[in-house]
Design a protein around this motif. Structure first.
Motif, PDB file in Angstrom:
ATOM      1  N   LEU B 159       0.828  -1.206   0.000  1.00  0.00           N
ATOM      2  CA  LEU B 159       0.000   0.000   0.000  1.00  0.00           C
ATOM      3  C   LEU B 159       0.859   1.251   0.000  1.00  0.00           C
ATOM      4  O   LEU B 159       0.532   2.251  -0.653  1.00  0.00           O
ATOM      5  N   VAL B 160       1.957   1.176   0.739  1.00  0.00           N
ATOM      6  CA  VAL B 160       2.872   2.330   0.750  1.00  0.00           C
ATOM      7  C   VAL B 160       3.439   2.567  -0.648  1.00  0.00           C
ATOM      8  O   VAL B 160       3.516   3.697  -1.125  1.00  0.00           O
ATOM      9  N   ILE B 161       3.800   1.462  -1.302  1.00  0.00           N
ATOM     10  CA  ILE B 161       4.333   1.598  -2.671  1.00  0.00           C
ATOM     11  C   ILE B 161       3.303   2.248  -3.580  1.00  0.00           C
ATOM     12  O   ILE B 161       3.600   3.152  -4.360  1.00  0.00           O
ATOM     13  N   ARG B 162       2.085   1.776  -3.437  1.00  0.00           N
ATOM     14  CA  ARG B 162       1.018   2.329  -4.279  1.00  0.00           C
ATOM     15  C   ARG B 162       0.846   3.825  -4.016  1.00  0.00           C
ATOM     16  O   ARG B 162       0.683   4.618  -4.940  1.00  0.00           O
ATOM     17  N   TYR B 163       0.936   4.153  -2.746  1.00  0.00           N
ATOM     18  CA  TYR B 163       0.807   5.565  -2.376  1.00  0.00           C
ATOM     19  C   TYR B 163       1.954   6.381  -2.992  1.00  0.00           C
ATOM     20  O   TYR B 163       1.753   7.455  -3.545  1.00  0.00           O
ATOM     21  N   LEU B 164       3.159   5.788  -2.921  1.00  0.00           N
ATOM     22  CA  LEU B 164       4.339   6.508  -3.428  1.00  0.00           C
ATOM     23  C   LEU B 164       4.316   6.630  -4.952  1.00  0.00           C
ATOM     24  O   LEU B 164       4.814   7.596  -5.519  1.00  0.00           O
ATOM     25  N   LEU B 165       3.718   5.617  -5.597  1.00  0.00           N
ATOM     26  CA  LEU B 165       3.721   5.622  -7.070  1.00  0.00           C
ATOM     27  C   LEU B 165       2.574   6.425  -7.671  1.00  0.00           C
ATOM     28  O   LEU B 165       2.530   6.622  -8.891  1.00  0.00           O
ATOM     29  N   ASP B 185       2.885  20.727 -16.466  1.00  0.00           N
ATOM     30  CA  ASP B 185       2.968  21.369 -15.153  1.00  0.00           C
ATOM     31  C   ASP B 185       2.769  20.292 -14.079  1.00  0.00           C
ATOM     32  O   ASP B 185       1.679  19.750 -13.926  1.00  0.00           O
ATOM     33  N   PHE B 186       3.822  20.010 -13.353  1.00  0.00           N
ATOM     34  CA  PHE B 186       3.753  18.999 -12.303  1.00  0.00           C
ATOM     35  C   PHE B 186       3.818  19.631 -10.919  1.00  0.00           C
ATOM     36  O   PHE B 186       4.099  18.960  -9.928  1.00  0.00           O
ATOM     37  N   SER B 187       3.575  20.928 -10.847  1.00  0.00           N
ATOM     38  CA  SER B 187       3.766  21.638  -9.576  1.00  0.00           C
ATOM     39  C   SER B 187       2.761  21.190  -8.516  1.00  0.00           C
ATOM     40  O   SER B 187       3.037  21.258  -7.326  1.00  0.00           O
ATOM     41  N   SER B 188       1.581  20.716  -8.930  1.00  0.00           N
ATOM     42  CA  SER B 188       0.563  20.335  -7.961  1.00  0.00           C
ATOM     43  C   SER B 188       0.797  18.938  -7.398  1.00  0.00           C
ATOM     44  O   SER B 188       0.097  18.498  -6.505  1.00  0.00           O
ATOM     45  N   LEU B 189       1.772  18.230  -7.938  1.00  0.00           N
ATOM     46  CA  LEU B 189       1.982  16.846  -7.508  1.00  0.00           C
ATOM     47  C   LEU B 189       2.932  16.780  -6.320  1.00  0.00           C
ATOM     48  O   LEU B 189       3.812  17.640  -6.168  1.00  0.00           O
ATOM     49  N   ARG B 190       2.684  15.768  -5.467  1.00  0.00           N
ATOM     50  CA  ARG B 190       3.638  15.510  -4.380  1.00  0.00           C
ATOM     51  C   ARG B 190       4.793  14.729  -5.011  1.00  0.00           C
ATOM     52  O   ARG B 190       4.616  13.622  -5.506  1.00  0.00           O
ATOM     53  N   LEU B 191       5.948  15.323  -5.041  1.00  0.00           N
ATOM     54  CA  LEU B 191       7.063  14.711  -5.756  1.00  0.00           C
ATOM     55  C   LEU B 191       8.189  14.314  -4.796  1.00  0.00           C
ATOM     56  O   LEU B 191       8.685  15.137  -4.032  1.00  0.00           O
ATOM     57  N   GLU B 192       8.512  13.086  -4.860  1.00  0.00           N
ATOM     58  CA  GLU B 192       9.695  12.591  -4.154  1.00  0.00           C
ATOM     59  C   GLU B 192      10.890  12.818  -5.091  1.00  0.00           C
ATOM     60  O   GLU B 192      10.709  13.112  -6.276  1.00  0.00           O
ATOM     61  N   PRO B 193      12.106  12.634  -4.566  1.00  0.00           N
ATOM     62  CA  PRO B 193      13.274  12.877  -5.437  1.00  0.00           C
ATOM     63  C   PRO B 193      13.220  12.062  -6.731  1.00  0.00           C
ATOM     64  O   PRO B 193      13.544  12.579  -7.794  1.00  0.00           O
ATOM     65  N   THR B 195      10.504  10.690  -8.287  1.00  0.00           N
ATOM     66  CA  THR B 195       9.434  11.137  -9.187  1.00  0.00           C
ATOM     67  C   THR B 195       9.741  12.524  -9.718  1.00  0.00           C
ATOM     68  O   THR B 195       9.389  12.868 -10.855  1.00  0.00           O
ATOM     69  N   ARG B 196      10.417  13.324  -8.896  1.00  0.00           N
ATOM     70  CA  ARG B 196      10.816  14.644  -9.387  1.00  0.00           C
ATOM     71  C   ARG B 196      11.794  14.485 -10.557  1.00  0.00           C
ATOM     72  O   ARG B 196      11.702  15.208 -11.555  1.00  0.00           O
ATOM     73  N   ALA B 197      12.714  13.514 -10.424  1.00  0.00           N
ATOM     74  CA  ALA B 197      13.671  13.275 -11.520  1.00  0.00           C
ATOM     75  C   ALA B 197      12.934  12.842 -12.790  1.00  0.00           C
ATOM     76  O   ALA B 197      13.267  13.282 -13.895  1.00  0.00           O
ATOM     77  N   ILE B 198      11.899  12.007 -12.590  1.00  0.00           N
ATOM     78  CA  ILE B 198      11.131  11.555 -13.760  1.00  0.00           C
ATOM     79  C   ILE B 198      10.390  12.721 -14.399  1.00  0.00           C
ATOM     80  O   ILE B 198      10.394  12.905 -15.630  1.00  0.00           O
ATOM     81  N   SER B 199       9.745  13.545 -13.552  1.00  0.00           N
ATOM     82  CA  SER B 199       9.001  14.684 -14.097  1.00  0.00           C
ATOM     83  C   SER B 199       9.949  15.650 -14.808  1.00  0.00           C
ATOM     84  O   SER B 199       9.634  16.175 -15.875  1.00  0.00           O
ATOM     85  N   ASN B 200      11.135  15.855 -14.217  1.00  0.00           N
ATOM     86  CA  ASN B 200      12.123  16.725 -14.871  1.00  0.00           C
ATOM     87  C   ASN B 200      12.554  16.146 -16.212  1.00  0.00           C
ATOM     88  O   ASN B 200      12.741  16.875 -17.185  1.00  0.00           O
ATOM     89  N   ALA B 201      12.724  14.810 -16.217  1.00  0.00           N
ATOM     90  CA  ALA B 201      13.117  14.164 -17.469  1.00  0.00           C
ATOM     91  C   ALA B 201      12.056  14.358 -18.546  1.00  0.00           C
ATOM     92  O   ALA B 201      12.360  14.627 -19.710  1.00  0.00           O
ATOM     93  N   PHE B 202      10.776  14.254 -18.115  1.00  0.00           N
ATOM     94  CA  PHE B 202       9.686  14.474 -19.082  1.00  0.00           C
ATOM     95  C   PHE B 202       9.686  15.914 -19.575  1.00  0.00           C
ATOM     96  O   PHE B 202       9.465  16.183 -20.765  1.00  0.00           O
ATOM     97  N   MET B 203       9.909  16.830 -18.623  1.00  0.00           N
ATOM     98  CA  MET B 203       9.946  18.250 -19.022  1.00  0.00           C
ATOM     99  C   MET B 203      11.051  18.471 -20.060  1.00  0.00           C
ATOM    100  O   MET B 203      10.851  19.147 -21.060  1.00  0.00           O
ATOM    101  N   LEU B 204      12.212  17.838 -19.787  1.00  0.00           N
ATOM    102  CA  LEU B 204      13.338  17.977 -20.698  1.00  0.00           C
ATOM    103  C   LEU B 204      13.016  17.345 -22.043  1.00  0.00           C
ATOM    104  O   LEU B 204      13.322  17.892 -23.106  1.00  0.00           O
ATOM    105  N   MET B 205      12.345  16.184 -21.946  1.00  0.00           N
ATOM    106  CA  MET B 205      11.975  15.489 -23.175  1.00  0.00           C
ATOM    107  C   MET B 205      11.009  16.338 -24.014  1.00  0.00           C
ATOM    108  O   MET B 205      11.135  16.437 -25.234  1.00  0.00           O
ATOM    109  N   VAL B 206      10.066  16.963 -23.305  1.00  0.00           N
ATOM    110  CA  VAL B 206       9.101  17.802 -24.017  1.00  0.00           C
ATOM    111  C   VAL B 206       9.812  18.973 -24.685  1.00  0.00           C
ATOM    112  O   VAL B 206       9.525  19.328 -25.833  1.00  0.00           O
ATOM    113  N   ASP B 207      10.780  19.548 -23.956  1.00  0.00           N
ATOM    114  CA  ASP B 207      11.560  20.638 -24.559  1.00  0.00           C
ATOM    115  C   ASP B 207      12.287  20.143 -25.809  1.00  0.00           C
ATOM    116  O   ASP B 207      12.309  20.822 -26.839  1.00  0.00           O
ATOM    117  N   ASN B 208      12.882  18.930 -25.699  1.00  0.00           N
ATOM    118  CA  ASN B 208      13.602  18.364 -26.853  1.00  0.00           C
ATOM    119  C   ASN B 208      12.648  18.095 -28.009  1.00  0.00           C
ATOM    120  O   ASN B 208      12.961  18.358 -29.175  1.00  0.00           O
TER     121      ASN B 208
END
Lengths: 183, 743
Positions: B159-165, B185-193, B195-208
């Motif tokens: 359940l914790v994993i599900r919560y984290l994911l 825009d991922f600012s409204s999401l609770r981001l762990e390090p 998931t933050r890395a993943i969101s940043n990667a997506f942002m970078l990918m979108v820029d690319n």
């Protein structure tokens, strides 16, 4: 007629002897000892060095009056063991105390009732040569014989504690668990 | 399955893995503990048996049976022992029965003789499993407790994993709904390090993606601006065309969309090309090539095309994209260049192309092939026939040489250039040249029903810088020396020859200037009278030391310069001048093809004949092999000279290629059989047969036969008997200075 008288006289002597035997020796004990003593000889770890060309030699020492008992012992042993002890030949010799020869060495000695000096002499000779000495009566332990068998409510094997060290015999360890050691 | 979220999958997987683990652990631990405890209980019973067995054995050994029974009985003192028995020598000494319905262990332990160690009996002990069962039950209870706690922990963990994911799901929804031009825009999401890395990667990918899309748009724009772009459906109908496509083909968008791609095909296009294109595309391969298309107005245009099949994920063709470049101008220029570099008559590359190809080579072997009788064919059969012969020869040469890596160029007149495509061994190239000459000589051109024999010579060189001049020099040398092929390799020799030519040119000039060109005369004897009736004039040069020099040393050099005609003039002048003073004697002068074809020389000769009025005593000797190439001119010359009363002799007959019909047409008066056929005629049967044939032929044509090189009495005797009319040779008279005739 004389012949008949001689036979009757002989039967009378024999009857008297049996009576003496009956009075002084327990036939059941004699039978038990004749059965047990040879087996105890085999429990000696050094038995091989103590059996010469004739194999195992057991000398039954007796007084002149106990010759019939001694012969009975011989018969009992021979009947039970058939002249062999284990894989060795076994010889039973009857020796009168007065004729005991300290120059020859038997494998083991079985002393019947007799004078203390005689028994002590045999015990001394046996202990010097690391030979077993059984006695019919455990009370003869004072003459330094090594062991005896007594029958009470059950059968006991007595071992003369004071004589153990002087004999220097190595029994199988288990043997010491079933014997009764007495002073 | 794909609709289930990652967190649910992880949770389910984790629970499943946990259950399997727990079950596995339960089964394993239960099995392990049960086996272990059973072993322990067994060991306990065995220990009991082991303990009492020696006592039983020794007592039994000593005959103390009751004591053995007592010892065996002692095992019943243990509460867990249900019963047992003591069997000695197949006899039950002691036995304690028990209820066999009770769960129990049972062991049988051997009793051995203490002396012999032989088995003498056995002890059976039955041991209650009550204690064992209690232990197992306790153990299982604890394992189940433990595993239950673990299961709860696993569930909580899942359940914790599900919560984290859960933020990942939201990121996925946003990325999935992303459209070009929008922002994430991922600012409204609770981001762990993580998931933050993943969101940043997506942002970078979108820029690319945005950057690449812009770049692709520019590429597309560039391609649309520079290329003819179209797309086709799998069935070949056009689904897209760019403006450039419309501009080039002249059709409108509306006419093109939905039309078949064959609309633009040139009707003359080979069907095999179309088949090959579609076969390539259906095999999902890229097709590249040049296509000739038709515009709406019917004009041709050429496009360099690349057609690419576009595939979907299942590797099935969804459409074709065609990118083309209009190369009409290039193709037309190329055709024009091709026309400029191609010989019209034969279709072979011409001298311009040869020059270009030679420039492109680092190393070459070049041969200049010349048809020796091209001029004769042209003059005798006409220009069209000559061209026809050249065409036929060209076809033959192509079949012969192209497969051997030799490129053929058609040069001027009857000349060809042969250029090796690759590096080639010079000896091998020479063999090819000789083989080519042989094939040409075997070849017969068909012109208007007549067959024409061709003759050729080849000169070749490796010199790139002067490939034409050197091969030309070698060719001339081949022609002069009557060799089929000559390789220009001995530059020093050629230079020496050149220097020699220069030297002799100076000497000839000086001799002409100093009047040191003179004549020798050699008599010709009439066979019937053996009297001298004619003389042959032989030119000599008197060197500065007063010695006579044979024409062998200077005449060839003279022919290469304008001095030759001056020498001829000197010969004509001197011979006419001397023989005008020697009556009744004919005299012969030698004329070459150069002389006959040289208008001034012929006019000079005519003038002398007219001036001296001794044409009936003049014999003009023409070398057989020289006249053949200029048949027409020679015929005209002969006719002209015969009209002036001169007689014509064919010199050195039997060495060239003349046939008798040729002589018949020339209407000659004398045949001078070459010395090579005469010098050993007294014992050479081949020479005898040839000379007999020539003599028979000369009689048929009413020509006189002259035997040259009569150098011995034996030869003289033989030729006299053969039927020659006139004889000439050292045995009859050596050449002497012409002035001796008038001294």
């Amino acid at each position: 007629m004389k012949k008949i008288i001689f036979i009757l006289a002989k039967l009378t002597v024999l009857m008297m002897s049996l009576q003496v035997y009956g009075l002084e020796y327990d036939p059941l004990l004699i039978r038990a000892q004749a059965s047990i003593f040879p087996k105890i000889i085999l429990l000696d770890k050094d038995i091989s060095s103590k059996s010469g060309g004739d194999g195992v030699v057991i000398e039954v020492l007796h007084t002149a009056s106990d010759v019939i008992v001694a012969n009975k012992v011989k018969q009992l042993i021979e009947n039970q063991y058939g002249g062999k002890l284990g894989n060795k030949k076994m010889v039973i010799k009857l020796v009168d105390f007065s004729l005991f020869n300290a120059t020859t060495v038997a494998t083991a000695y079985f002393v019947l009732k007799g004078e203390s000096d005689y028994q002590s002499s045999v015990a001394s000779h046996a202990s010097e040569n690391n030979r077993l000495v059984f006695s019919y009566d455990y009370r003869d332990f004072s003459n330094n014989v090594l062991m005896s068998v007594l029958m009470k409510e059950k059968t006991y094997i007595y071992l003369n504690k004071s004589a153990i060290h002087s004999y220097g015999i190595n029994f199988q360890p288990l043997f010491y668990k079933i014997v009764k050691v007495i002073e | 399955m794909n609709k289930i979220s990652l967190s649910v999958k992880i949770t389910i997987t984790f629970i499943f893995a946990s259950l399997v683990t727990v079950l596995f652990m339960y089964v394993t631990l239960s099995e392990f503990f049960e086996r272990y405890m059973r072993k322990v209980e067994n060991e306990k019973v065995l220990l009991i048996a082991e303990t009492i067995e020696p006592m039983i054995a020794i007592n039994y050994y000593l005959g103390l049976t009751e004591e053995s029974k007592n010892i065996a009985q002692q095992i019943m003192d243990r509460s867990q022992v249900l019963g047992g028995s003591l069997n000695m020598n197949d006899k039950v000494l002691w036995e304690k029965k028990y209820n066999e319905g009770i769960d129990h262990f049972h062991i049988t332990y051997p009793v051995k003789d203490p002396v012999s160690a032989d088995r003498i009996g056995s002890i059976q002990v039955s041991y209650s499993m009550e204690s064992f069962n209690e232990s197992v039950y306790e153990m299982r209870k604890r394992v189940i407790y433990y595993l239950a706690i673990m299961s709860v922990l696993f569930l909580v963990f899942a359940l914790v994993i599900r919560y984290l994911l859960r933020p990942l799901s939201r990121i996925a929804r946003q990325v999935g709904a992303y459209k070009l031009g929008e922002s994430l825009d991922f600012s409204s999401l609770r981001l762990e390090p993580e998931t933050r890395a993943i969101s940043n990667a997506f942002m970078l990918m979108v820029d690319n993606v945005r950057e690449y899309t812009a770049l692709l748009e520019q590429y597309k724009h560039s391609v649309d601006e520079s290329s003819i772009v179209s797309k086709m459906n799998p069935d070949g109908t056009i689904s897209y065309v760019n403006d450039e496509f419309v501009r080039v083909c002249g059709y409108s968008h509306a006419e093109l969309i939905g039309a078949s791609s064959d609309l633009l095909n040139d009707s003359d296009m080979d069907q095999s090309i179309s088949d090959e294109i579609w076969r390539t595309l259906r095999e999902k391969q890229i097709w590249k090539g040049v296509l000739k298309n038709k515009t709406r107005s019917g004009a041709d245009y050429y496009v360099k095309s690349t057609i690419v099949p576009l595939l979907d994920e299942a590797k099935e063709i969804v459409e074709y994209i065609s990118i083309q470049h209009d190369i009409t101008q290039v193709v037309e220029q190329r055709e024009q260049i091709l026309r400029q570099t191609t010989d019209i008559n034969t279709g072979l590359p011409n001298r311009i192309k040869l020059s270009e190809d030679v420039k492109a080579r680092d190393d070459l072997v070049f041969a200049l092939l010349s048809l020796d009788n091209y001029e004769v064919i042209k003059n005798y059969y006409g220009y069209d026939s000559a061209l026809s012969s050249i065409r036929q020869l060209s076809e033959m040469l192509q079949k012969l040489l192209v497969s051997k890596g030799i490129e053929i160029y058609k040069l001027a007149g009857g000349e060809y250039g042969l250029l090796s495509k690759n590096k080639i061994d010079i000896d091998w190239f020479q063999q090819i040249c000789k083989f080519t000459i042989e094939k040409i000589e075997e070849f017969q051109a068909d012109v208007d029903g007549d067959t024409i024999d061709l003759r050729a010579s080849i000169g070749f060189t490796r010199n790139k810088k002067s490939y034409l001049s050197y091969s030309g020099l070698a060719l001339r040398q081949a022609q002069d020396t009557r060799k089929s092929v000559i390789y220009y390799e001995d530059q020093e020799n050629l230079i020496a020859q050149y220097e020699n030519n220069m030297l002799w040119t100076k000497r000839i000039k000086a001799a002409l200037a100093d009047d040191r060109i003179t004549l020798f005369v050699q008599p010709l004897v009439d066979v019937t009278t053996m009297q001298i009736v004619k003389y042959e004039c032989l030119v000599r040069l008197i060197d500065e030391d007063g010695k006579y020099v044979s024409p062998f040393f200077f005449l060839d050099v003279a022919k290469k310069t304008k001095l030759y005609h001056l020498i001829t003039r000197k010969v004509i002048s001197l011979s006419f001048e001397v023989f005008s003073r020697v009556p009744d004697k004919e005299f012969a002068i030698n004329l070459s093809a150069e002389d006959i074809l040289h208008k001034e020389t012929v006019e000079f000769l005519e003038k002398k004949i007219i001036d001296y009025q001794i044409g009936s005593r003049v014999v003009l000797e023409i070398v057989e092999s020289e006249g053949i190439d200029s048949f027409k001119e020679v015929t005209e010359f002969i006719n002209k000279m015969k009209a002036l009363g001169c007689k014509i002799a064919i010199d050195d007959f039997g060495t060239g290629y003349s046939n008798f019909s040729y002589l018949m047409q020339l209407k000659v008066d004398y045949i001078k059989v070459d010395g090579s056929l005469i010098k050993d005629i007294d014992h050479n049967t081949s020479s005898q047969v040839i000379c007999k044939t020539i003599l028979g032929f000369s009689r048929e044509l009413e020509m006189y036969a002259v035997a040259e090189f009569v150098h011995s009495q034996e030869v003289l005797d033989y030729v006299k008997n053969m039927g020659f009319d006139y004889l000439q040779g050292y045995h009859l008279g050596e050449p002497v200075p012409i002035h001796t005739l008038v001294q």
